[in-house]
Scaffold this motif. Structure first.
Motif, mmCIF file in Angstrom:
data_model
loop_
_atom_site.group_PDB
_atom_site.id
_atom_site.type_symbol
_atom_site.label_atom_id
_atom_site.label_comp_id
_atom_site.label_asym_id
_atom_site.label_seq_id
_atom_site.Cartn_x
_atom_site.Cartn_y
_atom_site.Cartn_z
ATOM 1 N N GLU B 173 124.044 62.918 91.176
ATOM 2 C CA GLU B 173 123.080 63.479 90.655
ATOM 3 C C GLU B 173 122.865 63.161 89.217
ATOM 4 O O GLU B 173 121.777 62.888 88.779
ATOM 5 N N ILE B 174 124.045 62.976 88.332
ATOM 6 C CA ILE B 174 124.015 62.362 87.216
ATOM 7 C C ILE B 174 123.346 60.708 87.146
ATOM 8 O O ILE B 174 122.329 60.775 86.431
ATOM 9 N N VAL B 175 123.761 59.926 87.838
ATOM 10 C CA VAL B 175 123.265 58.654 87.875
ATOM 11 C C VAL B 175 121.986 58.489 88.210
ATOM 12 O O VAL B 175 121.357 57.733 87.857
ATOM 13 N N LYS B 176 121.644 59.268 89.329
ATOM 14 C CA LYS B 176 120.212 59.296 89.820
ATOM 15 C C LYS B 176 119.256 59.569 88.402
ATOM 16 O O LYS B 176 118.003 59.205 88.791
ATOM 17 N N ARG B 177 119.456 60.603 87.633
ATOM 18 C CA ARG B 177 118.695 60.791 86.342
ATOM 19 C C ARG B 177 118.470 59.438 85.636
ATOM 20 O O ARG B 177 117.613 59.782 84.496
ATOM 21 N N TRP B 178 119.179 58.425 85.718
ATOM 22 C CA TRP B 178 119.037 57.295 84.884
ATOM 23 C C TRP B 178 118.183 56.304 85.356
ATOM 24 O O TRP B 178 117.797 55.103 84.849
ATOM 25 N N SER B 179 117.034 56.716 86.388
ATOM 26 C CA SER B 179 116.312 55.550 87.038
ATOM 27 C C SER B 179 115.521 54.892 86.180
ATOM 28 O O SER B 179 115.151 53.752 86.487
ATOM 29 N N ASN B 180 114.781 55.704 85.281
ATOM 30 C CA ASN B 180 113.913 55.209 84.364
ATOM 31 C C ASN B 180 114.282 53.986 83.534
ATOM 32 O O ASN B 180 113.959 52.986 83.504
ATOM 33 N N GLU B 181 115.643 54.250 83.064
ATOM 34 C CA GLU B 181 116.344 53.240 82.230
ATOM 35 C C GLU B 181 116.627 52.070 83.145
ATOM 36 O O GLU B 181 116.427 50.812 82.657
ATOM 37 N N VAL B 182 117.179 52.267 84.195
ATOM 38 C CA VAL B 182 117.636 51.004 85.216
ATOM 39 C C VAL B 182 116.224 50.294 85.438
ATOM 40 O O VAL B 182 116.441 49.164 85.617
ATOM 41 N N GLN B 183 115.224 51.241 85.861
ATOM 42 C CA GLN B 183 114.052 50.472 86.047
ATOM 43 C C GLN B 183 113.764 49.339 84.871
ATOM 44 O O GLN B 183 113.329 48.280 84.921
ATOM 45 N N GLU B 184 113.840 49.924 83.803
ATOM 46 C CA GLU B 184 113.554 49.037 82.529
ATOM 47 C C GLU B 184 114.420 47.824 82.554
ATOM 48 O O GLU B 184 114.048 46.648 82.259
ATOM 49 N N ALA B 185 115.679 47.898 82.723
ATOM 50 C CA ALA B 185 116.632 46.877 82.710
ATOM 51 C C ALA B 185 116.417 45.988 83.871
ATOM 52 O O ALA B 185 116.870 44.625 83.672
ATOM 53 N N VAL B 186 115.768 46.433 84.874
ATOM 54 C CA VAL B 186 115.456 45.381 86.099
ATOM 55 C C VAL B 186 114.560 44.171 85.388
ATOM 56 O O VAL B 186 114.638 43.137 85.805
ATOM 57 N N GLN B 187 113.599 44.654 84.277
ATOM 58 C CA GLN B 187 112.944 43.777 83.800
ATOM 59 C C GLN B 187 113.590 42.990 82.760
ATOM 60 O O GLN B 187 112.806 42.172 82.093
ATOM 61 N N SER B 188 114.693 42.968 82.527
ATOM 62 C CA SER B 188 115.614 42.543 81.452
ATOM 63 C C SER B 188 115.542 40.777 81.588
ATOM 64 O O SER B 188 115.389 40.410 82.596
#
Lengths: 147, 888
Positions: B173-188
């Motif tokens: 549940e906690i990690v799923k809350r990070w998807s916006n940041e992870v999405q941003e990192a995919v564009q790194s």
């Protein structure tokens, strides 16, 4: 998952073994299996020439570097090609730390540094860093140059 | 404790000795006290940590007390400003993985490092914290982790992302809350950050098909920087393709162009991944396959063994479904037979055996003969299996293939290898009538010099069944009788039985067999003597043992009809509970299917994939029988005929998980509801099921057994029993409502409140169907069983099954409808075939044997027609089978 990284000397003595996601009771079996695989096939193999095998749904890529043999075991996305990448990084880091393909003595002398390198390369079964220059800096807590 | 295989303590030259020579855990733990010195010596501390790592890396383990002591000392080293030592400390804490109550000591230091201005402290502190953290701590540091994911230093971002991948397993549940940041990192722009971010984002969204599809669509159009990330993307793409299917209007496959484009990527890893993805597309066409095969063919002659292996492994799989597509690579693969790497050579051979044509068999066999002498047994077994398949494919070539098998049978080899060869010869004898005589002789030659008792007895048994049917049975007697003279007691006893079979089948040999059997009466082993006596009396007796010739044959050739594991358990039970009554073989359950009980599953144990042998099937039938016989209300129901597989009555991941097992008796059925409470804050009491049987007219409820208490995650059972007309396969539908009293539980103390509230929970309906009255019992040789059953109660009819998705779907529907055991692998329908025959066997309620032959045909409009022939021991049963199909 990168299930295991194992480094042994020519007599089959284990120098480093790191398992990830392998139950304790299966480790001995894997250790003996890999050592036997090496004993059967690694004679006369040139430095860093890769050998490959599969056992059930698991892949194994292994090689020789100086006096030590290196085995990596993986499954799923860590198939033979991904493992070849991992073993390439490990060998490069070893050569870098030891300055040449290591003798057993040299390997043990640099043991602490080698552990740090492995820690940077594979973390809990995932490939984390693949560039030897970066790894060299990271084990000294220096940021990567390209940054 | 896991001991290292061999400790590093060789005593070669002095100069060569190891810095860890004579290392001993106790001494190193003593040395670790330097960590507590007020004046820290960084170099010395690093050396001690290295020694500790050496011990751990060799499989040494620390006791709880030792680990705690070392951990506390190591935390003191945070005082040192030495960078090298700090790096070692991070590693050491991870290796020690302290327990939850100890972690607190080190969290403040790590939190400080996590906010440090030195990037590398941040990255390492994140990795350590995530390794040792639990849910509560994680919520405290979540904010920093989210920042770290988008940190401009790639090492910090990667550390946070890889930590996220690990934490997703424990705290989704906690990690799923990070998807916006992870999405941003995919564009790194950093290649590795993108790789790690992509892996994490996919794991977060893996259950959301639409999101995965969107992710794939956007990334396949954009740039992916590292080959590793590209490989991941190809995998995710092929998953999306699998789920979306072909565009039926244009015939195009979504994303195929992307995969095809990846075949021209500069990294070999990506090319291979794309080629592999194309080969596993469902219903892949030759046009789609060709470019992939072409790149794999190039890899076959690569100088890198890993690439050769990957290519030949993939082609091997393709050869199973599209052998013609691989034939172009045959020349390249032939050159791989001499590859130094034996895994590659074996894969090449087995692929060639699959793709070769009839004319190339002889040439291939010559190449393989040279190859066999220098590979290990496990590879040889693979080759033997491939040769068996080839022989079944080209029966005319049986002579050279059978010769090959008999030659390798004579060479050195372990049990598994020899068993594979013997099994292959047996299968060839059974399937290729022309091969029978030569095959039997090869087996006879083999037992003359066979060191494996198991194989000798297996061959003798087979010889007894097949030998008497050959043109000159007498020639086998010499080989069999030699066993009586030369072998151990087990083999001798087997040989005696085989001799008796020859005697029973061939009257002209009987007198001579009698002479041989009489000699066995003086054997020094009692089993051999007993068998000889028994057979002499049955074959030439006065009718006191068996009455007719038919009985003799039934006695000698009839199968036991009872699964041996069931027999073993029943006998053990009999011995444990001594009784005046003799053991009754009819009391042994005949159910072969064994599905582990839901409540017997080990909680949380996941398959590791690293080859722990699967645990042997536990006899579920026995477990059920034991449970039911322990309930006094049900003891009068008689013998349990069959228990169904569990039928789920709730969806996955609901508050209460319930499934039902249907137990069938002659005049009763008992429903066993397996319930699991998945809410830690609740305790359920007085749990029972209200069953509405208004749509099951022939059933009337006669009793039930509620479950007193159902605590969290501890499965329990409640039962409801119904009466039904005797021997009648009554069917009907049952609706179910779970009733219980729910009590709140304080999770910190585990205590439940005194007062509860009554509540109920709607469960799914289920049906009792005709297949519930059929036990799956296989027969080893269907044709023999069919012929010996005779046509007296045979019923044949034809049915139109209407339009069907495919022939395979129609076949499996009928098998499931009847609930019978498919025989001889006939449940598998080859793709594109237009007709199929399927053989089924089973035991119908009342212990009636039933055999079924099904012939299917499908026409261009996918209309399926079926001919059903039933033979059974009772005409009513044969009619019932037709009724089941007609009403299904």
């Amino acid at each position: 998952m990168l299930l295991a990284v194992l480094i042994a000397n020519f007599e089959g003595n284990i120098l480093v073994e790191r398992f990830n996601g392998v139950p304790a009771e299966e480790r001995l079996h894997w250790r003996s299996f890999l050592v036997k695989l090496g004993a059967d096939n690694l004679k006369g193999v040139k430095n860093e020439e890769l050998l490959v095998a599969s056992h059930r749904s698991v892949y194994i890529v292994y090689t020789v570097l100086g006096d030590v043999s290196i085995f990596v075991v993986g499954k799923d996305e860590y198939d033979e090609l991904a493992l070849a990448e991992a073993i390439f990084v490990i060998s490069s880091a070893l050569k870098d730390v030891c300055g040449k393909p290591p003798t057993e003595r040299l390997f043990l002398d640099k043991y602490g540094k080698i552990c740090l390198c492995l820690d940077e390369i594979v973390w809990k079964g995932l490939l984390e860093n693949t560039d030897k220059e970066r790894i060299k800096r990271l084990v000294r807590l220096k940021p990567p140059t390209e940054f | 404790m896991a001991q290292p295989l061999v400790k590093k303590d060789d005593d070669r030259d002095d100069e060569e000795y190891s810095p860890f020579l004579g290392i001993e855990k106790g001494a190193v733990l003593q040395e670790a006290r330097v960590f507590n010195d007020p004046q820290l010596d960084a170099r010395r501390c690093s050396q001690v940590i290295t020694k500790l790592l050496y011990l751990l890396n060799q499989g040494e383990t620390f006791t709880k007390i030792e680990a705690t002591e070392v951990f506390f000392s190591v935390t003191k080293l945070f005082q040192s400003r030495d960078i090298g030592l700090r790096r070692m400390v991070y590693l050491m804490i991870k290796e020690l993985s302290p327990s939850a109550d100890e972690v607190i000591i080190v969290t403040s230091s790590l939190m400080k490092d996590m906010n440090s201005r030195t990037d590398m402290y941040r990255a390492n502190a994140i990795r350590v914290l995530c390794r040792i953290t639990d849910g509560t701590l994680l919520t405290q540091i979540e904010r920093y982790l989210k920042q770290a994911i988008v940190d401009k230093n790639p090492v910090v971002a990667s550390a946070a992302l890889v930590s996220g991948i690990h934490l997703l397993q424990t705290n989704p549940e906690i990690v799923k809350r990070w998807s916006n940041e992870v999405q941003e990192a995919v564009q790194s722009r950093a290649a590795l950050v993108q790789f790690h971010a992509l892996a994490l984002l996919h794991q977060i969204r893996q259950n959301d098909r639409l999101a995965v599809s969107k992710l794939v669509t956007s990334l396949t159009k954009g740039t992916v920087r590292s080959p590793l990330a590209q490989c991941l993307l190809i995998r995710y793409t092929s998953q999306v393709i699998r789920e979306s299917g072909v565009n039926t209007q244009t015939g195009d496959r979504p994303f195929y162009d992307y995969l095809e484009g990846c075949l021209r990527h500069k990294a070999e890893m990506v090319i291979f991944e794309a080629a592999r993805a194309i080969t596993v597309l469902s219903g892949v066409t030759t046009r789609e396959l060709t470019p992939a095969i072409t790149v794999l063919q190039l890899f076959l002659s690569s100088s890198k063994p890993v690439l050769r292996f990957a290519a030949v492994r993939t082609l091997n799989k393709v050869a199973m479904t599209h052998p013609m597509a691989v034939t172009n690579c045959n020349i390249d693969m032939e050159s791989l037979i001499s590859d130094q790497n034996r895994s590659i050579a074996t894969l090449a051979i087995t692929t060639l055996l699959k793709t070769g044509n009839e004319s190339s068999v002889d040439r291939l066999m010559k190449q393989i003969t040279n190859f066999m002498s220098d590979i290990a047994d496990e590879f040889k077994i693979v080759v033997v299996d491939a040769i068996r398949s080839l022989c079944l494919k080209f029966p005319l070539k049986y002579r050279s293939l059978m010769n090959f098998l008999s030659n390798i049978l004579r060479e050195e080899g372990g049990f598994e290898y020899k068993k594979a060869i013997v099994d292959s010869i047996v299968i060839l004898i059974r399937d290729i009538p022309d091969a029978k005589e030569s095959g039997l002789l090869h087996l006879c030659e083999f037992i003359e010099d066979c060191e494996f008792t198991y194989l000798s007895t297996q061959i003798l048994h087979f010889l007894g069944n097949e030998g008497p049917k050959t043109s000159d049975p007498s020639k086998y007697i010499r080989y069999i009788y030699n066993r009586v003279i030369l072998e151990n007691a087990t083999v001798r006893a087997s040989a005696v039985s085989t001799l008796a079979k020859f005697g029973a089948m061939i009257d002209s040999l009987k007198p001579r067999i009698f002479i041989l059997l009489r000699r066995c009466l003086f054997d020094n082993d009692d089993e051999v003597r007993d068998r000889a006596t028994l057979y002499l009396n049955t074959l030439g007796g006065d009718g006191s043992v068996v009455e007719t010739d038919k009985d003799v044959k039934e006695f000698l050739f009839g199968s036991l009809d009872i699964p041996l594991t069931n027999m073993e358990t029943s006998l053990k039970n009999y011995i444990q509970n001594p009784s005046e009554e003799p053991f009754d073989i009819n009391s042994v359950p005949k159910e072969v299917k064994s599905q582990p009980l839901v409540e017997k599953k080990a909680p949380g144990k996941k398959p590791t994939g690293l080859g722990a042998p699967p645990t042997g099937p536990t006899s579920t039938a026995d477990t059920y029988e034991r449970i039911l016989s322990s309930i006094p209300e049900f003891t009068s129901f008689g013998k349990l005929f069959k228990s169904s597989a569990p039928v789920e009555l709730t969806e996955a991941e609901t508050e209460y998980a319930v499934n039902v097992v249907k137990h069938i008796f002659d005049r009763h059925v008992v429903f066993q509801y397996n319930c699991t409470n998945t809410i830690p804050e609740q305790l359920l009491e007085n749990v029972f099921v209200i069953v509405d049987a208004s749509e099951a007219e022939e059933f009337s409820e006669v009793g039930s057994k509620p479950l007193k208490s159902l605590p969290y995650d501890t499965p329990g059972q409640t039962f409801v029993a119904f009466e039904k007309p005797e021997g009648v396969p009554a069917v009907g539908k049952f609706s179910n409502m779970l009733r219980f009293t729910v009590k709140e539980v304080d999770t910190s103390t585990g205590e439940a409140e005194d007062d509860g509230v009554e509540d109920e929970y709607q469960l799914e309906d289920f049906e009792v169907v005709a297949a519930d009255y059929m036990v799956k019992v296989g027969v080893s040789n269907f044709r023999n069983a069919w012929e010996s059953m005779g046509p007296d109660f045979e019923r044949i009819d034809e049915y139109g099954l209407g339009p069907r998705e495919s022939l395979a779907e129609a076949v499996s529907t009928v098998i499931n409808l009847l609930g019978m055991q498919p025989c001889e692998g006939t449940e598998v329908v080859p793709s594109n075939s237009r007709s199929h025959s399927c053989l089924l066997s089973g035991l119908y309620i009342g212990n009636m044997k039933v055999l079924v032959r099904l012939s299917f045909g499908i026409d261009a409009s996918k209309e399926v027609a079926m001919k059903l022939a039933v033979r059974s021991e009772d005409e009513n049963v044969s009619d019932t089978i037709h009724d089941i199909v007609a009403s299904g």
